[in-house]
Design a protein around this motif. Structure first.
Motif, PDB file in Angstrom:
ATOM      1  N   GLN A 436      35.628  40.830  41.925  1.00 29.36           N
ATOM      2  CA  GLN A 436      36.619  41.000  40.850  1.00 29.36           C
ATOM      3  C   GLN A 436      36.367  39.994  39.726  1.00 29.36           C
ATOM      4  N   THR A 437      35.911  38.791  40.105  1.00 29.80           N
ATOM      5  CA  THR A 437      35.630  37.765  39.093  1.00 29.80           C
ATOM      6  C   THR A 437      34.437  38.160  38.239  1.00 29.80           C
ATOM      7  N   ARG A 438      33.398  38.692  38.883  1.00 30.85           N
ATOM      8  CA  ARG A 438      32.236  39.176  38.103  1.00 30.85           C
ATOM      9  C   ARG A 438      32.679  40.228  37.090  1.00 30.85           C
ATOM     10  N   ASP A 439      33.503  41.173  37.558  1.00 37.76           N
ATOM     11  CA  ASP A 439      33.977  42.235  36.644  1.00 37.76           C
ATOM     12  C   ASP A 439      34.798  41.649  35.505  1.00 37.76           C
ATOM     13  N   ALA A 440      35.652  40.666  35.842  1.00 39.52           N
ATOM     14  CA  ALA A 440      36.502  40.049  34.811  1.00 39.52           C
ATOM     15  C   ALA A 440      35.648  39.331  33.765  1.00 39.52           C
ATOM     16  N   ILE A 441      34.566  38.649  34.205  1.00 39.83           N
ATOM     17  CA  ILE A 441      33.701  37.919  33.271  1.00 39.83           C
ATOM     18  C   ILE A 441      32.943  38.894  32.367  1.00 39.83           C
ATOM     19  N   VAL A 442      32.435  39.988  32.952  1.00 39.04           N
ATOM     20  CA  VAL A 442      31.697  40.967  32.132  1.00 39.04           C
ATOM     21  C   VAL A 442      32.618  41.548  31.057  1.00 39.04           C
ATOM     22  N   ARG A 443      33.864  41.842  31.429  1.00 35.74           N
ATOM     23  CA  ARG A 443      34.822  42.350  30.415  1.00 35.74           C
ATOM     24  C   ARG A 443      35.100  41.276  29.365  1.00 35.74           C
ATOM     25  N   ALA A 444      35.280  40.037  29.823  1.00 34.93           N
ATOM     26  CA  ALA A 444      35.638  38.944  28.916  1.00 34.93           C
ATOM     27  C   ALA A 444      34.503  38.583  27.962  1.00 34.93           C
ATOM     28  N   SER A 445      33.256  38.936  28.317  1.00 35.85           N
ATOM     29  CA  SER A 445      32.125  38.551  27.463  1.00 35.85           C
ATOM     30  C   SER A 445      32.153  39.276  26.120  1.00 35.85           C
ATOM     31  N   ARG A 446      33.008  40.316  26.019  1.00 35.41           N
ATOM     32  CA  ARG A 446      33.162  41.015  24.726  1.00 35.41           C
ATOM     33  C   ARG A 446      34.289  40.410  23.901  1.00 35.41           C
ATOM     34  N   LEU A 447      34.928  39.335  24.432  1.00 31.35           N
ATOM     35  CA  LEU A 447      36.112  38.742  23.782  1.00 31.35           C
ATOM     36  C   LEU A 447      35.808  37.319  23.320  1.00 31.35           C
ATOM     37  N   PRO A 448      36.675  36.754  22.444  1.00 32.65           N
ATOM     38  CA  PRO A 448      36.455  35.378  21.979  1.00 32.65           C
ATOM     39  C   PRO A 448      36.862  34.370  23.056  1.00 32.65           C
ATOM     40  N   LEU A 449      36.045  34.284  24.117  1.00 33.77           N
ATOM     41  CA  LEU A 449      36.416  33.463  25.270  1.00 33.77           C
ATOM     42  C   LEU A 449      35.167  32.844  25.899  1.00 33.77           C
TER      43      LEU A 449
END
Length: 534
Positions: A436-449
């Motif tokens: 779930q963390t891997r998925d969350a990071i991949v999604r977050a990589s498109r955001l200012p984070l």
């Protein structure tokens, strides 16, 4: 506001390198390291690798910030690279030199003997380093191709590549860019490329440039096809559909052959100057860096009342969690005007009922306003909450990543370079929800984070290193790759004996590039532009 720093670009060349390869010359690469206290060094940059060459001039410049107020101890190491891994421990060391940035800047050019160890010279090898301050943030973007190049290979056609040089103040030619090799092609088209204008022509559009077109040979003995000279102001005439063409002339052939015209024609299909913004451009333009902290209160940390626990408070009121928080927080709080930081805990059971474990609870027990005043406020909230909770499990990272990502998503919809988020996770590293963390990071990589993970204690941090993605690209459970690298992981134990500042420098080193890469990916300029340079 943190000091705005000058940026400096170092140009490196070497002479008389040792030959470590059997039957051929070494394939050198130069690495720039900066002292992080004691005998620890942090890599800042590296050049390209030059094949089969004992007197290399590297075209890839080494960029670093110049802080007048601190001694910046640098080490330049030369390695013979014989594989594709980025790890240098399996490559031959050809020697290095230690010096300070102040020494290079004050002399402009420094030549030093290379040493394998202290007082052990690396043969007759020397390294020459030249410093230039970077004053212009533009880059030149070029598209080049060639037609009817001379055939240089007995079997097959030529394998052409271009090298572009600028004329230095001493009249010598300095390499500024080398294109890729196009195999077996007399009419090659090279990939579009971009070079900082400072590197390319020292920001002088009239500075003489020389372009060599050569035929690549794997043994390093490249054959010149032909050359021409030009300047950026000429290249800029390449416009929509009307390329600028240059005769590629081989001086020997020109002398010998009557009626010789050229050895092919190189044409500039397009030439544009674009602004390349830095982290400072965005920060000085008004971008806020929002800092959030997540602290691991899972059972694997050990009972906080026991001296063996990672959460145990030593008599001076500190532990590794608080030391890491102070080190990173002190640097980052300069970039956040309101100094109000949301702080969360995860993996604990809360009063009054101590039922299920919570995976993102406000450290101040106020879910509607989880903000702490400054880093000191987070420290106080941590000390207050520790005796009141029960450490539990499992160790889930994804809830807190998704929580901060939802704020970053909201900010991204403004379509301006106004906000960026940094999440600091302090953990003992025993992660449970890795998928779930891997998925969350991949999604977050498109955001200012950006996400910084500091591993506390003695655990094996293999899973954390996987999330960092430095060795390969991090992918989600369905195989989607991160759109940019946003995770930086370091174990606290690497910095136990280093000064407090070293940990912050190591974990924050990638954040400026991550901020720039995000806004560049979105095509967003800094909010308030500085007056354009004339």
């Amino acid at each position: 506001m943190a000091d705005c720093v000058s940026k400096v670009e170092l140009t490196v060349s070497c002479a008389n390198l040792l030959d470590k390869d059997v039957g051929s010359l070494s394939d050198p690469l130069c690495v720039l390291l900066q002292s992080s206290g004691g005998d620890k060094w942090t890599e800042l940059a590296r050049t390209e690798r030059v094949k089969n060459c004992s007197n290399p001039s590297f075209s890839q410049r080494l960029r670093l910030d110049y802080h007048f107020e601190s001694v910046q101890n640098l080490k330049l190491g030369i390695y013979d690279i014989d594989n594709s891994s980025s790890d240098l421990s399996d490559d031959d060391y050809l020697g290095g030199a230690e010096l300070t940035l102040g020494q290079i800047v004050s002399s402009k050019t420094v030549t030093r003997p290379l040493q394998l160890k202290k007082n052990k010279p690396a043969g007759k090898g020397t390294i020459t380093v030249t410093a230039e301050e970077i004053k212009d943030n533009r880059a030149i973007v070029l598209e080049l191709d060639a037609k009817k190049l001379d055939k240089k290979d007995t079997f097959g056609k030529s394998d052409p590549f271009l090298e572009i040089f600028k004329q230095g103040d001493d009249g010598k030619w300095q390499l500024v860019h080398r294109t890729e090799v196009v195999k077996n092609n007399l009419n090659p088209t090279w990939k579009k490329f971009s070079v900082p204008l400072q590197t390319f022509c020292s920001c002088d559009l009239e500075k003489p440039l020389k372009v060599d077109c050569s035929d690549y040979d794997s043994d390093g003995s490249h054959d010149l096809i032909g050359s021409f000279t030009t300047k950026v102001s000429e290249l800029q005439k390449a416009g929509s559909g009307s390329p600028v063409e240059f005769d590629c002339v081989h001086p020997e052939k020109q002398k010998k052959k009557k009626g010789y015209k050229n050895s092919g024609v190189v044409s500039v299909k397009s030439c544009t100057l674009v602004a390349q913004y830095s982290f400072l451009d965005y920060v000085m333009g008004g971008c806020q860096i929002n800092f959030t902290v997540g602290i691991d209160f899972t059972g694997s940390n050990g009972d906080p009342r026991s001296p063996n626990s990672l959460h145990y408070m030593s008599p001076d009121g500190l532990n590794q969690y608080l030391s890491a928080l102070w080190s990173v927080g002190q640097v980052i709080q300069d970039y956040d005007t309101d100094k109000l930081f949301p702080a969360f805990g995860f993996g604990a059971k809360l009063p009054p009922d101590f039922q299920a474990a919570h995976h993102e609870f406000a450290l101040n027990f106020n879910p509607s306003s989880p903000y702490c005043q400054g880093i000191q406020g987070i420290v106080e909230a941590y000390r207050m909450v520790l005796p009141q909770i029960r450490l539990s499990g499992p160790t889930n990272f994804s809830p807190i990543i998704n929580h901060v990502a939802s704020f970053a998503l909201g900010a991204s919809q403004a379509n301006t370079a106004s906000q960026y988020f940094v999440l600091l996770i302090l953990t003992d590293g025993e992660i449970t929800d890795l998928d779930q963390t891997r998925d969350a990071i991949v999604r977050a990589s498109r955001l200012p984070l950006s996400i910084i993970i500091i591993g506390v204690g003695p655990a094996d941090f293999k899973a954390m290193e996987l999330l960092d993605g430095d060795d390969g690209v991090l992918r989600s459970t369905v195989g989607e790759a991160v759109s940019r690298d946003i995770v930086q992981f370091v174990p606290f134990r690497n910095f136990k004996d280093a000064p407090m500042t070293a940990l912050a420098q190591a974990v924050l080193a990638e954040v400026p590039n991550q901020v720039v890469s995000y806004f560049k990916m979105r095509g967003l300029d800094p909010l308030k532009q500085a007056a354009p340079k004339s």
